[in-house]
Design an enzyme around this catalytic site. Structure first.
Site, mmCIF file in Angstrom:
data_model
loop_
_atom_site.group_PDB
_atom_site.id
_atom_site.type_symbol
_atom_site.label_atom_id
_atom_site.label_comp_id
_atom_site.label_asym_id
_atom_site.label_seq_id
_atom_site.Cartn_x
_atom_site.Cartn_y
_atom_site.Cartn_z
ATOM 1 N N ASP A 109 0.832 -1.099 0.059
ATOM 2 C CA ASP A 109 -0.070 0.037 0.122
ATOM 3 C C ASP A 109 0.885 1.167 0.104
ATOM 4 O OD1 ASP A 109 -2.306 1.817 0.335
ATOM 5 O OD2 ASP A 109 -2.599 1.147 2.368
ATOM 6 N N LYS A 137 -1.299 -1.928 -4.562
ATOM 7 C CA LYS A 137 -2.147 -0.909 -4.487
ATOM 8 C C LYS A 137 -1.308 0.663 -4.465
ATOM 9 C CE LYS A 137 -4.787 -0.136 -0.536
ATOM 10 N NZ LYS A 137 -5.819 -0.617 0.298
ATOM 11 N N ASP A 165 -7.564 -9.023 5.765
ATOM 12 C CA ASP A 165 -8.513 -8.884 6.725
ATOM 13 C C ASP A 165 -8.774 -7.401 7.088
ATOM 14 O OD1 ASP A 165 -5.800 -7.979 7.919
ATOM 15 O OD2 ASP A 165 -6.830 -7.884 10.085
#
Ligand code: IMP
Ligand code: MG
Length: 186
Positions: A109, A137, A165
Site C-alpha cells: 500500500d 495498491k 483482513d
C-alpha cells in the site's frame, strides 16, 4: 455481494478478484518465478499474517524447490492505514545469508512496511532479494520500494479475503472483495 456484519458496523462486500482469477494469476506468477530462478532453491519469506494463503498456493505452484520461513511485522496506525513505524513481532528462524530470498507479501500500500523489511533483510546479506506481492495498491505509495512480481494492481479501496483482513475478519474468503462501510468511510 454480501452484507456482512462485524461486531459494530455493517459493511458491504463486492467481489474484485474471483478464486479462479486468483488461482490463474498465481500459476502465471509461479511460471515467471521459475523462469527467473532457473531451478535454484528459493527462500520464500511470507509476511504474516496476510500472505499465508498466497504463499501456500505459491509454494505448490513453483517448480524451483522452495524453503519457507515467516516474519510478522506490526505497523502502528489505524485499522486501514499504516503509520510507517514498523516493529518486527516475529523474526525469521533461518539465516538468509547467501540465499536467494523472495519476500511474499499480500499487498503493498504505502510501501513503508516493505521498505523497512527490505532494509532489515539486506543487512543480513542475502545472495539476492526479490519481492512478490499479490496486490499492488498504488494510490497511497510513499516509497520507491522495488516490487519484482505483481499479481494484480488496483488504485484505491480497502480489500479483504484470501488472507487479507479487516480487524482480523474475512481472511478465510476464497475471493478478494472491496469492503465498504455502509454509512461512512472506513
Ligand atoms: P503499507 O506499509 O502501507 O504498504 O501497508 C501494507 C500492509 O497494510 C499490508 O501488508 C496489509 O497488512 C495492510 N493493508 C494495506 N491495505 C490493505 C487492504 O486494502 N486490505 C487489507 N490490508 C491492507
Ligand atoms: Mg502484509
Amino acid at each position: 455481494m454480501a452484507s456482512p456484519n462485524t461486531s459494530k458496523n455493517k459493511h458491504s462486500l463486492t467481489q474484485l478478484f474471483s478464486a479462479e482469477e486468483i488461482a490463474a494469476r498465481v500459476r502465471e506468477l509461479a511460471a515467471q518465478i521459475d523462469r527467473d530462478y532457473d531451478g535454484r532453491e528459493i527462500l520464500m519469506i511470507a509476511v504474516l499474517k496476510g500472505s499465508f494463503l498466497f504463499i501456500a498456493d505459491l509454494v505448490r505452484a513453483v517448480k524451483s524447490p522452495p524453503v519457507v520461513d515467516f516474519v510478522r511485522l506490526a505497523s502502528y496506525g489505524s485499522a486501514t492505514q499504516s503509520s510507517g513505524i514498523i516493529e518486527v513481532r516475529k523474526d525469521l528462524e533461518m539465516s538468509i545469508k547467501d540465499k536467494d530470498v523472495l519476500v511474499v507479501e499480500d499487498i503493498v500500500d504505502s510501501g513503508q512496511t516493505l521498505e523497512s523489511l527490505r532494509s532489515i533483510l539486506l543487512n543480513r546479506q542475502p545472495a539476492s532479494l526479490r519481492i512478490c506481492t499479490l496486490i499492488d495498491k498504488q494510490a497511497h505509495r510513499v516509497t520507491n520500494v522495488p516490487v519484482d512480481y505483481i499479481g494484480f494492481s488496483m488504485d484505491d479501496g480497502f480489500i479483504v479475503g484470501y488472507g487479507l483482513d479487516f480487524a482480523e475478519r474475512y481472511r478465510q474468503l476464497p475471493y478478494i472483495g472491496v469492503l465498504k462501510k455502509e454509512s461512512a468511510h472506513i
